[in-house]
Motif scaffolding. Structure first.
Motif, PDB file in Angstrom:
ATOM      1  N   VAL A 134      40.458  57.579  -9.270  1.00  0.00           N
ATOM      2  CA  VAL A 134      39.806  57.234  -7.852  1.00  0.00           C
ATOM      3  C   VAL A 134      38.087  57.041  -8.078  1.00  0.00           C
ATOM      4  O   VAL A 134      37.650  56.277  -6.914  1.00  0.00           O
ATOM      5  CB  VAL A 134      39.936  58.403  -6.918  1.00  0.00           C
ATOM      6  CG1 VAL A 134      41.249  58.829  -6.639  1.00  0.00           C
ATOM      7  CG2 VAL A 134      39.054  59.594  -7.505  1.00  0.00           C
ATOM      8  N   ASP A 135      37.663  56.844  -9.261  1.00  0.00           N
ATOM      9  CA  ASP A 135      36.047  56.435  -9.351  1.00  0.00           C
ATOM     10  C   ASP A 135      36.274  55.023  -9.283  1.00  0.00           C
ATOM     11  O   ASP A 135      37.208  53.878  -9.715  1.00  0.00           O
ATOM     12  CB  ASP A 135      35.776  56.582 -10.760  1.00  0.00           C
ATOM     13  CG  ASP A 135      34.251  56.296 -10.975  1.00  0.00           C
ATOM     14  OD1 ASP A 135      33.455  56.822 -10.430  1.00  0.00           O
ATOM     15  OD2 ASP A 135      34.241  55.120 -11.538  1.00  0.00           O
ATOM     16  N   ARG A 136      35.184  54.292  -8.335  1.00  0.00           N
ATOM     17  CA  ARG A 136      35.461  52.855  -8.087  1.00  0.00           C
ATOM     18  C   ARG A 136      34.136  52.005  -8.951  1.00  0.00           C
ATOM     19  O   ARG A 136      34.179  50.971  -8.466  1.00  0.00           O
ATOM     20  CB  ARG A 136      34.995  52.828  -6.465  1.00  0.00           C
ATOM     21  CG  ARG A 136      36.344  53.497  -5.835  1.00  0.00           C
ATOM     22  CD  ARG A 136      35.999  53.498  -4.368  1.00  0.00           C
ATOM     23  NE  ARG A 136      35.840  52.301  -3.693  1.00  0.00           N
ATOM     24  CZ  ARG A 136      36.857  51.479  -3.512  1.00  0.00           C
ATOM     25  NH1 ARG A 136      38.072  51.710  -3.670  1.00  0.00           N
ATOM     26  NH2 ARG A 136      36.662  50.161  -2.955  1.00  0.00           N
TER      27      ARG A 136
ATOM     28  N   LEU B  62      35.846  49.299 -10.553  1.00  0.00           N
ATOM     29  CA  LEU B  62      36.421  48.233  -9.397  1.00  0.00           C
ATOM     30  C   LEU B  62      35.300  47.449  -8.872  1.00  0.00           C
ATOM     31  O   LEU B  62      35.495  46.135  -8.691  1.00  0.00           O
ATOM     32  CB  LEU B  62      37.133  49.134  -8.299  1.00  0.00           C
ATOM     33  CG  LEU B  62      38.024  48.590  -7.336  1.00  0.00           C
ATOM     34  CD1 LEU B  62      39.108  49.476  -7.106  1.00  0.00           C
ATOM     35  CD2 LEU B  62      37.269  48.438  -5.957  1.00  0.00           C
ATOM     36  N   LYS B  63      34.118  48.087  -8.630  1.00  0.00           N
ATOM     37  CA  LYS B  63      33.087  47.263  -8.234  1.00  0.00           C
ATOM     38  C   LYS B  63      32.867  46.125  -8.982  1.00  0.00           C
ATOM     39  O   LYS B  63      32.323  45.012  -8.485  1.00  0.00           O
ATOM     40  CB  LYS B  63      32.033  48.298  -7.718  1.00  0.00           C
ATOM     41  CG  LYS B  63      32.144  49.112  -6.564  1.00  0.00           C
ATOM     42  CD  LYS B  63      31.032  49.980  -6.458  1.00  0.00           C
ATOM     43  CE  LYS B  63      31.435  51.084  -5.416  1.00  0.00           C
ATOM     44  NZ  LYS B  63      30.177  52.006  -5.348  1.00  0.00           N
TER      45      LYS B  63
ATOM     46  N   GLU C  38      40.578  44.228  -3.815  1.00  0.00           N
ATOM     47  CA  GLU C  38      39.962  45.363  -3.855  1.00  0.00           C
ATOM     48  C   GLU C  38      41.017  46.736  -3.619  1.00  0.00           C
ATOM     49  O   GLU C  38      40.983  47.614  -4.242  1.00  0.00           O
ATOM     50  CB  GLU C  38      38.845  45.752  -2.805  1.00  0.00           C
ATOM     51  CG  GLU C  38      38.156  46.741  -3.134  1.00  0.00           C
ATOM     52  CD  GLU C  38      36.785  46.897  -2.514  1.00  0.00           C
ATOM     53  OE1 GLU C  38      35.990  47.951  -2.376  1.00  0.00           O
ATOM     54  OE2 GLU C  38      36.306  45.996  -1.659  1.00  0.00           O
ATOM     55  N   TYR C  39      41.854  46.455  -2.665  1.00  0.00           N
ATOM     56  CA  TYR C  39      42.782  47.492  -2.011  1.00  0.00           C
ATOM     57  C   TYR C  39      43.751  47.544  -3.404  1.00  0.00           C
ATOM     58  O   TYR C  39      44.234  48.731  -3.857  1.00  0.00           O
ATOM     59  CB  TYR C  39      43.645  46.997  -0.948  1.00  0.00           C
ATOM     60  CG  TYR C  39      44.523  48.015  -0.285  1.00  0.00           C
ATOM     61  CD1 TYR C  39      44.379  49.124   0.042  1.00  0.00           C
ATOM     62  CD2 TYR C  39      45.957  47.420  -0.731  1.00  0.00           C
ATOM     63  CE1 TYR C  39      45.262  49.898   0.652  1.00  0.00           C
ATOM     64  CE2 TYR C  39      46.970  48.224  -0.259  1.00  0.00           C
ATOM     65  CZ  TYR C  39      47.044  49.609   0.587  1.00  0.00           C
ATOM     66  OH  TYR C  39      47.831  50.410   1.030  1.00  0.00           O
TER      67      TYR C  39
ATOM     68  N   GLN D 244      42.287  49.321  -6.625  1.00  0.00           N
ATOM     69  CA  GLN D 244      42.513  50.707  -6.519  1.00  0.00           C
ATOM     70  C   GLN D 244      43.860  51.456  -6.755  1.00  0.00           C
ATOM     71  O   GLN D 244      43.991  52.202  -7.541  1.00  0.00           O
ATOM     72  CB  GLN D 244      41.862  51.405  -5.017  1.00  0.00           C
ATOM     73  CG  GLN D 244      41.851  52.653  -5.311  1.00  0.00           C
ATOM     74  CD  GLN D 244      40.754  53.322  -6.201  1.00  0.00           C
ATOM     75  OE1 GLN D 244      39.488  53.058  -6.021  1.00  0.00           O
ATOM     76  NE2 GLN D 244      41.253  53.916  -7.096  1.00  0.00           N
TER      77      GLN D 244
ATOM     78  N   LYS E 225      44.679  50.868 -10.468  1.00  0.00           N
ATOM     79  CA  LYS E 225      43.869  51.698 -11.462  1.00  0.00           C
ATOM     80  C   LYS E 225      44.694  53.228 -11.344  1.00  0.00           C
ATOM     81  O   LYS E 225      45.079  53.919 -12.466  1.00  0.00           O
ATOM     82  CB  LYS E 225      42.551  51.937 -10.913  1.00  0.00           C
ATOM     83  CG  LYS E 225      41.776  52.936 -11.897  1.00  0.00           C
ATOM     84  CD  LYS E 225      40.347  52.821 -11.499  1.00  0.00           C
ATOM     85  CE  LYS E 225      39.519  53.774 -12.703  1.00  0.00           C
ATOM     86  NZ  LYS E 225      38.271  53.978 -12.250  1.00  0.00           N
ATOM     87  N   ILE E 226      44.942  53.693 -10.297  1.00  0.00           N
ATOM     88  CA  ILE E 226      45.478  54.930 -10.260  1.00  0.00           C
ATOM     89  C   ILE E 226      47.053  54.929 -11.035  1.00  0.00           C
ATOM     90  O   ILE E 226      47.331  55.831 -11.478  1.00  0.00           O
ATOM     91  CB  ILE E 226      45.877  55.344  -8.615  1.00  0.00           C
ATOM     92  CG1 ILE E 226      44.375  55.893  -7.748  1.00  0.00           C
ATOM     93  CG2 ILE E 226      46.757  56.442  -8.541  1.00  0.00           C
ATOM     94  CD1 ILE E 226      44.673  55.692  -6.323  1.00  0.00           C
TER      95      ILE E 226
ATOM     96  N   THR F  24      41.310  50.692 -17.934  1.00  0.00           N
ATOM     97  CA  THR F  24      42.000  51.807 -17.393  1.00  0.00           C
ATOM     98  C   THR F  24      42.908  52.496 -18.714  1.00  0.00           C
ATOM     99  O   THR F  24      42.505  53.662 -18.884  1.00  0.00           O
ATOM    100  CB  THR F  24      43.117  51.707 -16.312  1.00  0.00           C
ATOM    101  OG1 THR F  24      42.153  51.230 -15.188  1.00  0.00           O
ATOM    102  CG2 THR F  24      43.507  53.216 -15.733  1.00  0.00           C
TER     103      THR F  24
END
Length: 173
Positions: free
Chosen positions: A23-25, A28-29, A47-48, A51, A54-55, A159
């Motif tokens: 959940v670290d972003r 992603l950023k 972006e959605y 995330q 990644k999870i 990831t």
């Protein structure tokens, strides 16, 4: 894998660490910053989906790298329990803000199934990211956009590479 006896506390900590990474972003950023400027709606969708990717990539990596580990099921269960709680909190908060019911955990399961099915259909592909990237772009509505394809591929590669490195560090693989 070294023959180590892990305690429940160590397994829980491993699950916590993996969840916190999922959940670290920060990455992603970074991926979002490397995308060309597009309309806000398209960037929001990317972006959605990043995330979510990644999870589920963390969950996939746990099962993949710990395939023969006696700790696989316990670590995976710990991770997914935290993801479930996180998803519930997101669902409730979003529901209050939008007055619509949302099941974020269901979205995660649907995406995981989507990626697994896409991988199953592509026999002979040795690099999963070559399938994940285009599927990611399709889900974002940017099927022909190389930047979106690469963002999905990179998120997956970064990831799973990070999870492998972490599991090696704690001597589980």
């Amino acid at each position: 894998m070294k023959d180590l006896k892990k305690t429940n506390i160590e397994i829980k900590k491993t699950g916590d660490d993996l969840f916190n990474f999922a959940v670290d972003r920060d990455d992603l950023k970074t991926l979002m910053a490397n995308l060309p400027e597009e309309d806000i709606a398209r960037r929001s969708a990317i972006e959605y989906e990043l995330q979510i990717l990644k999870i589920i990539s963390v969950g996939w990596a746990i099962v993949y790298y710990l395939e023969n580990s006696p700790y696989k099921d316990d670590i995976a269960a710990s991770f997914w329990e935290m993801v479930y709680e996180f998803s519930h909190d997101i669902s409730v908060t979003t529901g209050l803000m939008t007055s619509q019911d949302i099941d974020y955990f269901k979205k995660l399961r649907e995406r995981l199934d989507m990626y697994v099915n896409a991988l199953a259909k592509k026999t002979g592909v040795h690099e999963p990211a070559a399938v994940i990237g285009p599927e990611f772009a399709k889900k974002c509505g940017n099927i022909d956009d190389i930047y979106t394809i690469m963002a999905g591929s990179r998120m997956f590669i970064i990831t799973i590479g990070s999870i492998k490195e972490y599991l090696e560090l704690i001597k589980l693989i």
